[in-house]
Design an enzyme around this catalytic site. Structure first.
Site, PDB file in Angstrom:
ATOM      1  CG  ASP A 295      56.563  21.294  60.138  1.00  0.00           C
ATOM      2  OD1 ASP A 295      55.354  21.012  60.251  1.00  0.00           O
ATOM      3  OD2 ASP A 295      56.991  22.164  59.348  1.00  0.00           O
TER       4      ASP A 295
ATOM      5  CE1 TYR B  47      58.471  24.444  54.177  1.00  0.00           C
ATOM      6  CE2 TYR B  47      59.042  22.724  55.745  1.00  0.00           C
ATOM      7  CZ  TYR B  47      58.363  23.878  55.443  1.00  0.00           C
ATOM      8  OH  TYR B  47      57.583  24.483  56.395  1.00  0.00           O
TER       9      TYR B  47
ATOM     10  CE  LYS C 252      54.098  22.694  57.335  1.00  0.00           C
ATOM     11  NZ  LYS C 252      55.517  22.374  57.131  1.00  0.00           N
TER      12      LYS C 252
ATOM     13  CG  HIS D  43      52.555  24.534  53.006  1.00  0.00           C
ATOM     14  ND1 HIS D  43      53.731  23.913  52.648  1.00  0.00           N
ATOM     15  CD2 HIS D  43      52.941  25.608  53.741  1.00  0.00           C
ATOM     16  CE1 HIS D  43      54.763  24.581  53.154  1.00  0.00           C
ATOM     17  NE2 HIS D  43      54.297  25.619  53.802  1.00  0.00           N
TER      18      HIS D  43
END
Length: 316
Positions: free
Chosen positions: A55, A60, A89, A122
């Site tokens: 994931d 990030y 995402k 997200h």
């Protein structure tokens, strides 16, 4: 779903998604690390331990480091791309329809893949578009984008499925009410809904709705993110762990899969990575105990209310 006691394949469980005949491994590895420098090695350790579901997220800021690990392992020929399930995402600043595809393409490039197994929005909150992932005004308040709706963003994700570039699509950090509204108007229904869930936040009502609509719930923070009150110190969990000679983490993760919820754990520590995939089926009695005897209810992350990810600081 029944499990044979003599051959326990719980860690190999796959959930079939509602479009594209894609199967998502129930056991997943999250890639949000405090220290981004640990990303590549941690992903390699996870692949070696047996994780096949990863994931990721634009937010990030380490998709490129994940991509390096995936490429290195795929080039050895020991694992094929088809064996991997890669999720990433769309961040809040890219909700406007014209921004979705460029964001998707950029994620693919960083991850060094030509398709994504599951592309998630997200959060349902649109932020001011631009390169600043966390746009704020002078008072420090988030600047939201009121000129785009969730369904407008979703329509572009549906096109990505039509084109075969995203094999499935879904939403993260969404409330049941917002999910119901999306499902009502979506041409392609969400295949996956990623939310915080653990024995202190079981989300039974959301899970029931998702099961009715063939949507897989994917839990983040399935161990409570090490926060207080600590899920892994709960007497019900520790009692079951002692009886079964498993760790409290293994008990909580097995509970998730057995109730039909996929999970994501994140660790850069090889021993923890191996521990988190080494799950086996809990007896029926243990499942009942966790459902009936744990009454603590707490949400550790407020993202579902604001669109801003962040675990809530609490005084211990």
């Amino acid at each position: 779903m029944t499990y044979e006691a003599f051959h326990d394949g719980l860690r190999d469980t796959g959930f079939v998604l509602n479009h594209g005949a894609v199967e998502m491994p129930a056991v997943g590895f999250g890639t949000l690390f405090r220290d981004l420098a640990t990303t590549t090695q941690a992903v390699k350790e996870a692949l070696a331990a047996g994780f096949r579901h990863f994931d990721c997220a634009e937010r990030y800021r380490n998709e490129a480091q994940v991509g390096v690990a995936l490429k290195e392992v795929l080039e050895t020929g020991k694992i094929r791309r088809e064996e991997l399930f890669i999720t990433t995402k769309l961040w809040n600043t890219n909700h406007r329809p014209e921004r979705v595809e460029p964001a998707f393409d950029a994620s693919c490039q960083r991850l060094q893949v030509d398709y994504i197994d599951c592309y998630l929005i997200h959060t349902p909150f649109a932020f001011q578009p631009g390169d600043d992932q966390d746009p704020r005004d002078e008072q420090g308040n988030v600047i939201y984008d009121n000129d785009v709706t969730l369904i407008e963003t979703w329509r572009v994700l549906e096109r990505l499925v039509d084109e075969g570039r995203a094999r499935s699509i879904g939403v993260s950090d969404i409330t049941l009410e917002a999910l119901k509204a999306l499902v009502a108007v979506a041409r392609i229904k969400p295949a996956v809904v990623q939310v915080e869930s653990h024995p202190y936040l079981p989300e039974w009502e959301l899970l029931e709705f998702c099961k009715e609509h063939g949507i897989i719930v994917l839990a983040f923070a399935p161990l409570g993110h090490g926060m207080q009150p600590n899920v892994l110190e709960d007497p019900v969990i520790t009692g079951i762990a002692r009886r079964l000679q498993k760790t409290p983490a293994q008990v909580a993760l097995a509970w998730s899969v057995q109730r039909g919820v996929a999970f994501l754990t994140t660790s850069a520590t090889p021993s923890h990575i191996r521990e988190n995939i080494d799950i086996s089926t809990l007896p029926f009695r243990a499942m009942v105990e966790i459902k009936q005897d744990i009454t603590t209810r707490i949400r550790f992350n407020s993202v579902v209310e604001t669109g801003v990810p962040g675990f809530i600081a609490r005084k211990k």
